[in-house]
Scaffold this motif. Sequence first.
Motif, PDB file in Angstrom:
ATOM      1  N   VAL A 186       0.853  -1.187   0.000  1.00  0.00           N
ATOM      2  CA  VAL A 186       0.000   0.000   0.000  1.00  0.00           C
ATOM      3  C   VAL A 186       0.886   1.233   0.000  1.00  0.00           C
ATOM      4  CG1 VAL A 186      -1.794   1.265   1.242  1.00  0.00           C
ATOM      5  CG2 VAL A 186      -1.813  -1.240   1.232  1.00  0.00           C
ATOM      6  N   GLU A 190      -2.308   6.202   0.428  1.00  0.00           N
ATOM      7  CA  GLU A 190      -3.522   5.400   0.549  1.00  0.00           C
ATOM      8  C   GLU A 190      -3.722   4.851   1.956  1.00  0.00           C
ATOM      9  OE1 GLU A 190      -2.631   2.487  -2.453  1.00  0.00           O
ATOM     10  OE2 GLU A 190      -3.898   3.504  -3.926  1.00  0.00           O
ATOM     11  N   THR A 191      -2.795   5.114   2.856  1.00  0.00           N
ATOM     12  CA  THR A 191      -2.896   4.556   4.202  1.00  0.00           C
ATOM     13  C   THR A 191      -3.914   5.324   5.037  1.00  0.00           C
ATOM     14  OG1 THR A 191      -1.078   5.972   4.958  1.00  0.00           O
ATOM     15  CG2 THR A 191      -0.517   3.759   4.203  1.00  0.00           C
TER      16      THR A 191
END
Length: 208
Positions: free
Chosen positions: A80, A84-85
């Motif tokens: 990831v 996008e975390t």
Amino acid sequence: MLVFLYLLPMVLEKAMSAKHVREYQHYLKEAESALDQISTTSSPWNQADSLRQEKRDTSKQEDLPTKRMVRIAAPILNKVAFHETDSVLLQMVSGVGPVLSSRIIKFRESMGGFHQPEQLLDVYGLTPEVAERIYSAFPFEAVVTKKISLNSDDAKQLSKHPYISASEAKVIVAYRHQHGNYQKATDLLHIKIFNQAWLDRIIPYLEW
């Protein structure tokens, strides 16, 4: 005659006794023969032994592997990117707890994304060592998701960006009112308090 009658019962008894002995001996022979036959063919003990042997043979066959065992490889987790975390994923990194992870996400959202990895160090309480571990787990990609408008946002909206203070936002809006809309980002350099270093840091978030 009397003697004959006297001896007759004794003779009959002896004859009967001899007959009984012969019948009994015959019976014993037949019984012994039958026992021998049973012991060698249909003895329940022999049958039990036979069943146990068959079970052992079957279990041995079941123990034999039908194919070679192969170790299953550990699954590889999805990679990831940092942009996008969320606050939950960031807590996988050593040194990042609930408070710090929430602070990182709030700062990133208020910024509108990062265009340089070093911007992560602007988060209060974050050390370079933790920042390196974060990018090791979640690779950095330059992604700006939100921009501010020099020609339409008011001072309150501009000051929401971490790189623009409330006083700087007032000057930007005041200059726009006096000189009209900004035509390009470098127009901000006409305001004497701003320099190229300040502009380089904020320009990825500007639109007009």
